[in-house]
Every structure is written in structure tokens, then in C-alpha cells.
Write an enzyme that holds these catalytic residues in place. Structure first.
Site, PDB file in Angstrom:
ATOM      1  N   ASP A 117     -29.926 -42.372  76.326  1.00 51.81           N
ATOM      2  CA  ASP A 117     -30.352 -41.966  77.656  1.00 51.81           C
ATOM      3  C   ASP A 117     -30.391 -43.215  78.529  1.00 51.81           C
ATOM      4  OD1 ASP A 117     -32.703 -39.418  78.782  1.00 51.81           O
ATOM      5  OD2 ASP A 117     -31.242 -40.625  79.861  1.00 51.81           O
TER       6      ASP A 117
HETATM    7  C1  GLC Z   1     -31.807 -39.525  83.086  1.00 49.68           C
HETATM    8  C2  GLC Z   1     -32.123 -38.349  82.195  1.00 49.68           C
HETATM    9  C3  GLC Z   1     -30.923 -37.786  81.496  1.00 49.68           C
HETATM   10  C4  GLC Z   1     -29.702 -37.973  82.376  1.00 49.68           C
HETATM   11  C5  GLC Z   1     -29.428 -39.457  82.449  1.00 49.68           C
HETATM   12  C6  GLC Z   1     -28.216 -39.777  83.320  1.00 49.68           C
HETATM   13  O1  GLC Z   1     -32.840 -40.462  83.016  1.00 49.68           O
HETATM   14  O2  GLC Z   1     -33.151 -38.509  81.224  1.00 49.68           O
HETATM   15  O3  GLC Z   1     -31.192 -36.414  81.203  1.00 49.68           O
HETATM   16  O4  GLC Z   1     -28.583 -37.281  81.831  1.00 49.68           O
HETATM   17  O5  GLC Z   1     -30.559 -40.193  82.893  1.00 49.68           O
HETATM   18  O6  GLC Z   1     -28.481 -39.432  84.645  1.00 49.68           O
END
Ligand code: GLC
Length: 751
Positions: free
Chosen positions: A290
Site C-alpha cells: 500500500d
Molecule cells: C491508499 C489506499 C489504497 C490505495 C492506494 C493508492 O492509501 O490505502 O487503498 O489503493 O493508497 O492510492
């Protein structure tokens, strides 16, 4: 094509070999991957494991280092495998050309984006869609999102989010499918099928991503990014099933999560990523971290520094690093120091290259770049038709005493009150991808298509000041200046449509709340309007369950409409005026009081279920145990009668349970018949109820339908303390009904 120096034949052959497009045209993907891997340097391999954010949008803490210039250098050197938040054919083509033509091997980028509930044409938020229990409509909605996303050059979405959650304080419940693993699994499969289609190499399909693995929805006290501490039974029987279901349906990627599980951050958690996902479940796609979750292992107190992050994350099986820069900066060193085996790097890179081959990016890196498609498909009428259908099916009729609804087409003097009634922005919800601000059809606009007898008064704002995906919101807690106008209007109206709830950015990531009441001064407004006119239809517009006990006690009609996307106002108006009979069912329990949270239907009985005359039983002294509205609840403008429950347990392996459902009302309607079981005695205690089947169907007035479900070991079994799936004999209760609390019950013995 790179200008090779045709100096010697061997160099030419090597040059030909090193152009990925020429590697073994008619060989399997695995063979192509192996051939490519064999000629990659360690830096180039690590480059594939590195994902950068686009240079202008952030969906997490903005990177403090790694400026655009450095990123461009890395792109040219083949040190970037993917980018996120880059969209639009021009932008995508520019970056792809840079990498394919400038880097030594020309390995194409994969472009990811958070296409959560639509790309430009917004569908209802996923929790809203889940309330439809309509798997075909949900698949169609994801299909439309994929068509639009792929038409702007994207080939990967960070969806579906399949985190089960029982806690409406957590703002990200808007992004998932609610509290139940069975429903969450079916919906997750539908969304993956919609995104990936039958052929993920097609130019109008995109790779999906199961997220967040795992346990994020159990963040303690509903506080985002908080500690997760769950037992084995919850992990295996509640949290894992939706992930396993979509891994079994060939989801191409999985995203790990910010939280720790058993004290180890998911990004550095080998049990999750290697033992369970890659070994036990044989997941053959790749894992993306993430946003910065690798780097955050330092804050967790699990990694000493970024170099240690690279070592821990790579060893634990996190294949691609989103915006930590840990791999691009330190992975080569830790491999050379022998702290990470090169075979783990090769495994990660194989997985990434495999998905890129499956997407067709090696055959044609510009497959998703077509200006004509981009101009023709974005916002296409067919897409709006699809999201309108999805929106209508997502609406849940919570209460309809006195049959205030549906409104007569010639209804006179209708008051429409509430800032959200005229709000063209909130219905787009959070995680709105490439939506155009204020592009939603408002409730007011939808109603005005039906009637000229509409008068609007704002009553009160939900928030003051501006609202974006990333800034803190200011809830209006003081401005009541619009009350009097609204009260005066209500006094002189026959019926009042009161639209209350949350701003579109009040739920979503980083939007946890300790309070689930109607925000700000809206409860006061509701009570003031009620004093002068009781013919109120309360229309809720929200991204999570809310605690509205006063409304449930006083207001005759309540409609749950979530944040329904671009066609919100049209969907709500069609339901209010009866052109669509509401058919939604709650995918998540509505509490009476936030103090009951986490609250869910599939709870364990405990040793003191009570009630007894004394205080020594599982209850509160200041609140009921029951929810305000249970999981699976949803009414209709007609009525469905359940009779004739039949159970055939003669075949121990295929138990048949059936019921007759009849439409005993005056209008056609859709019902969701739900099947629940209870394993009465087991080696691991089982919930008092578990959803194990559902079917949505339409019935004309007086029409009946025999609904039958089969129960096999797949439905009757559960995971034990070691994570083994087992089925035991014994007594099982069953219930088929219209919600988790209402239906016909019976039981059978499983030998
Ligand atoms: C965010 C979220 C995730 C998302 C990623 C990219 O913090 O936790 O669900 O896909 O970053 O935007």
C-alpha cells in the site's frame, strides 16, 4: 526502436535478443518471462519492483523525496515497473514511450489507478452497490468502470477492496461490501469479473487488485491505520474468505495493508504473503504494497531504516513497492549482502512480468492508448444508463409506515429540504477517481423532472468551507440560519422530502469518526421540521451506517440512498415516485448507538446470552442489544410472504432447503431471499447465524416462486484453529427469509 550499433553479428544477435518484443513470439508466457528474466540485470529486476506516483496527484502522504526529475531518470533507466495516478492517453503514452524506447530492455510500465466505483461515470459507492445484492448489476458496474479506465490508458485498478468490517466508525466501510464474508466473497468475484472480463489482455479490461491483505477492516476502535488484533477464527472465517474467493477467480494482483497482524506489519508479514497467499492459496499474481506501507514499518517499530524495510518486505513477499523507494534505493545492496536471496527477487519479478504479459503490454505497450476510444467512451450514455440501474437497485427502504411512499405523480406541495438535496458533489462519494466535480444529478433535479410542485429550502449546510479527498472537513455545528425558511416551507407543504446525511468526503480513507449521529445541526433540523409537519420522507445520503434512533421512532418513512454516483437524483426520484420499487438489503448492520459498535448479525452466542432477571448476562444497562436495522433488512412497496419451508437432508453431502415466496401486495417487486445456517455444536464455536445463500428475483402481484438452496460441505464447514477447513456432523438450524432477523426456521441433522 533503439538505434543499435550494427558493428558485429554477435552484438546484433544480442541486440535482437535484448529487445523484449522479439523474445520467442510463439512461446508460453512463463517461457517468455524466463527468457526475459535471464537477461535482466539486478538493477533492472529491482526496477520492476518499484512503483512511483504520478507527478501531481497523491493518494497518501506526498513523497518528501524522489522529485519528478529523479523519477524521469529512473524511468529512462528501467528502474520503474509501474506508476499510479497517471491517466489520460497523452500522459500514459508519453511515459510509456520514455520507458519502452529509452530503457535497455524496453519493458513496458503497468499503469494503476483507484477505480473504485467508476472512473469518470460514477456508480454508487461500493457499500451502496453491495446493498443491491445484485451480482450481475455489480459486475456490469465494474465492467463500465473498466471500459472507461482502459480508454484513458489505464490497465490496472486498485479494486475491489474486500475488507470485511463491522465498524461504521471506520470511514472506509464505504469502499467495501459490508460485514459478511459470504456476501463479500460473491460481490468481490462479481467485481473482479467486471474489471478483468474473460480476457484481461483485451484493450477494454484491466487487472484487478484484492485489497487490503489483511485485516485492515478490523482496525481497533474504527480508527484508520490503527492496530489490528484478531484471533485465528476471525482471521480464517471472516477476514480471509473474500480474498481466497477472488484469488480462486484469478485476480491478478493483491495489495497488502498498513496494519499489523499478530504484531507484524502486513508488508513485512511472511505468514500472510508467503505462507497463506502464495503457498496455501497458490496465488500466482503479484503483491503491491500500500502507499508507503513499506516505509511505515519504521514507524511501526518493525524496521530500523529504509534499507531494513527493503530486506524485510522483500523477504516477506511484498513484490512491488508503492512510493517507499525502499527497493529502488536499497534492495540491490541487501541482495549483495546476502540478506535477500536473489531467488526471491526473481520470483517477485516473474510475477510482475507475467501480469504484464497477460495484459498484452509486451505485444503492444500502447494497447490502452487510443484517443478515439478515450473521446467516445468516457461518460458514454450507456455508462450512465448502467450506473442509474445500479443506483436504483442500491437504495434500501428502511421504513414506510402509513405508505407515505411512493408519492403520487400529481402530489401537490412537496417540500424538499436539506443541503444534500441540492448537492451535486456529495453523491459522487469518496474515492471518485476521475469524476467531474458537481457532475451528479441532485435529488432536487431528479424530483423536478417528475413534478412542478416542488419547493426547496436548504435548512442547513452539512459542512462549512471546502471539501476535498485529502483535507479535513469542518462540520456545520452552529449555523441554523436556514432553519426558519425550511420550517415555514414545511408548515405549508403536504409532504416533506428531507435529505440528510454526510458530505461525500465525510467517509473514505482517513475519515474515521467516534460519532455516527446525523452530522452537525441536521438532527435539530429534523426535529424542528417534525414539529410542524409529520409527513416526512427522510432520505439518507451517507457513506456508512448512521445512528438514527430518534428518526426510526418518529419518522414514518426512511430511505437509505448512500452516495449513489452521477445518476443519484434520477435514481432517488424514480424510487420516490414509484417508477422503481426499492429492492435493496443492508450489507451492514445499523447500530442504535455507537457504543454498540462493533455490531454484526453473525455474532457468537456467548455463555450468557440471557436475558435473565438479574444483571449477569451479555447486555448493556443503558441500551438494547438489538441493532436499529439488521443485516439483510430492506422493505418494498409490495409485500412478500414466505411459506412451506422444506428441508431434505437425505443426502448428507447435498442438503436441499427450499421455501415458497409469494408477492401478496399490489405492485411488482424484487425480493432477496436469504439463507442462514447455525451449526449448533462445533469444535470451534460458530455464529448464531451465517449467510450461506441468497437469490434476488422479481415477482408480479400474486406470483409465487419456489426458491431452493443446496448446502454442501463448502457451506457447512469452517476453519479450525490451525486454518484447516473442516465439516462436522451435528444439528444445524436453518432460516430462509427476508432479512437476517425474519424468516422461516427449521433444522436438520448432518451425519
Ligand atoms: C491508499 C489506499 C489504497 C490505495 C492506494 C493508492 O492509501 O490505502 O487503498 O489503493 O493508497 O492510492
Amino acid at each position: 526502436m533503439k538505434k543499435y550499433q550494427f558493428i558485429l553479428v554477435p552484438v546484433l544477435i544480442l541486440a535482437l535478443m535484448t529487445n523484449v518484443k522479439l523474445i520467442g513470439q510463439n512461446r508460453t508466457i512463463e517461457e517468455k518471462v524466463d527468457s526475459l528474466l535471464a537477461i535482466m540485470t539486478l538493477e533492472e529486476k529491482i526496477g520492476q519492483m518499484n512503483q512511483y506516483n504520478g507527478f501531481w496527484e497523491v493518494t497518501g502522504p506526498a513523497p518528501e523525496e524522489g522529485d519528478a526529475k529523479q523519477k524521469y531518470e529512473h524511468l529512462k533507466k528501467g528502474l520503474v515497473g509501474s506508476v499510479l495516478n497517471v491517466k489520460g492517453v497523452d500522459e500514459v503514452r508519453k511515459l510509456q514511450e520514455l520507458v519502452v524506447s529509452e530503457s535497455r530492455l524496453g519493458i513496458p510500465l503497468i499503469f494503476g489507478y483507484d477505480v473504485i466505483h467508476g472512473h469518470r461515470t460514477m456508480a454508487p459507492i461500493p457499500l451502496g452497490e453491495s446493498a443491491s445484492w445484485d451480482l450481475k448489476a455489480i459486475e456490469k458496474s465494474a465492467r463500465v468502470a473498466a471500459i472507461e479506465a482502459s480508454s484513458v490508458g489505464l490497465n490496472w485498478t486498485f479494486a475491489p477492496m474486500v475488507d470485511i468490517s463491522r465498524d461504521a466508525r471506520w470511514g472506509r466501510v464505504m469502499e467495501g461490501a459490508g460485514e459478511d464474508p459470504f456476501l463479500g466473497s460473491k460481490i468481490g468475484i462479481a467485481r473482479v469479473k467486471g474489471f478483468q472480463g474473460d480476457d484481461v489482455s483485451a484493450y477494454n479490461t484491466i487487472a484487478a487488485c484484492a485489497k487490503h491483505f489483511a485485516g485492515y477492516g478490523f482496525s481497533e476502535s474504527g480508527k484508520d491505520y490503527n492496530t489490528v488484533d484478531v484471533g485465528t477464527s476471525t482471521l480464517y472465517n471472516i477476514i480471509f474468505p473474500p480474498f481466497k474467493a477472488i484469488v480462486d477467480h484469478d485476480v491478478k494482483t493483491v495489495m497488502n495493508s498498513f496494519n499489523i497482524l499478530n504484531g507484524i506489519p502486513a508488508t513485512g508479514n511472511s505468514f500472510l504473503q508467503r505462507d497463506v497467499l502464495k503457498e496455501k492459496w497458490a496465488f500466482d499474481g503479484f503483491i503491491i504494497s500500500d502507499w508507503g506501507s513499506g516505509f511505515e514499518m519504521i514507524a511501526h517499530g518493525f524496521a530500523k531504516d529504509l534499507k531494513h524495510v527493503a530486506e524485510l518486505a522483500a523477504n516477506a513477499g511484498s513484490d512491488m513497492d508503492m512510493e517507499s523507494s525502499a527497493y529502488v534505493k536499497h534492495l540491490k545492496t541487501v541482495v549483495e549482502e546476502g540478506k535477500v536471496d536473489i531467488r526471491k527477487i526473481d520470483d517477485a519479478v516473474r510475477r510482475i512480468l507475467k501480469v504484464k504479459y497477460e495484459l498484452g503490454l509486451f505485444d503492444d505497450p500502447y494497447r490502452y492508448c487510443n484517443e478515439k476510444r478515450e473521446s467516445e467512451l468516457i461518460g458514454h450514455k450507456d455508462h450512465h444508463d448502467a450506473v442509474l440501474e445500479m443506483a436504483k437497485k442500491s437504495i434500501v427502504l428502511l421504513k414506510n409506515e402509513g405508505q407515505l411512499l411512493p408519492l403520487a405523480k400529481n402530489q401537490k406541495r412537496i417540500a424538499v429540504i436539506g443541503a444534500l438535496a441540492a448537492d451535486k458533489n456529495s453523491p459522487l462519494g469518496s474515492w471518485r477517481a476521475d469524476a467531474i466535480e458537481n457532475s451528479a444529478i441532485s435529488v432536487l433535479e431528479g424530483l423536478e423532472k417528475y413534478s412542478k410542485n416542488i419547493t426547496y429550502a436548504k435548512g442547513a449546510d452539512v459542512i462549512t468551507g471546502s471539501a476535498t479527498f485529502i483535507n479535513e472537513l469542518t462540520i456545520n455545528k452552529t449555523d441554523r440560519s436556514g432553519f426558519q425558511e425550511a420550517i415555514t416551507l414545511a408548515k405549508t407543504s403536504e409532504k416533506v422530502i428531507l435529505v440528510l446525511g454526510e458530505h461525500g468526503f465525510q467517509s473514505g480513507e482517513g475519515r474515521s469518526q467516534v460519532n455516527l449521529d446525523l452530522p452537525g445541526v441536521q438532527q435539530e433540523l429534523l426535529e424542528e421540521i417534525y414539529k410542524v409537519n409529520q409527513n416526512i420522507v427522510l432520505v439518507l445520503m451517507n457513506g456508512r451506517p448512521l445512528t438514527i434512533p430518534w428518526a426510526e421512532e418518529h419518522i414514518p418513512t426512511i430511505l437509505e440512498t448512500w452516495h449513489l454516483g452521477n445518476q443519484s437524483g434520477n435514481a432517488i426520484a424514480q424510487v420516490l415516485f414509484g417508477d422503481y420499487n426499492p429492492s435493496g438489503k443492508l450489507p451492514m448492520t445499523f447500530p442504535r448507538n455507537v457504543g454498540q459498535v462493533p455490531i454484526y448479525y453473525n455474532y457468537f452466542n456467548t455463555g450468557r446470552p440471557g436475558p435473565i432477571d438479574l444483571v449477569f448476562w451479555a447486555h448493556y444497562t443503558d441500551e438494547k442489544n438489538d441493532p436499529l436495522y439488521p443485516f439483510g433488512h430492506g422493505l418494498s412497496y409490495t409485500e412478500f410472504e414466505y411459506t412451506n419451508l422444506q428441508i431434505d437432508a437425505s443426502d448428507n453431502n447435498v442438503i436441499k432447503v427450499g421455501v415458497t415466496v409469494k408477492n401478496i401486495g399490489k405492485v411488482t417487486g424484487e425480493e432477496v431471499a436469504q439463507l442462514y445456517i447455525r451449526d449448533k455444536v462445533a469444535s470451534v464455536v460458530r455464529p448464531v447465524k451465517e449467510l450461506k445463500g441468497f437469490e434476488k428475483f422479481s415477482l408480479e402481484p400474486n406470483e409465487s416462486k419456489h426458491v431452493e438452496f443446496t448446502l454442501t460441505s463448502k457451506e457447512l464447514g469452517f476453519y479450525d484453529q490451525e486454518g484447516n477447513f473442516i465439516v462436522e456432523s451435528g444439528t444445524f438450524d436453518v432460516m430462509i427469509g427476508t432479512s437476517s432477523q425474519k424468516g422461516l426456521t427449521g433444522s436438520f441433522e448432518r451425519q
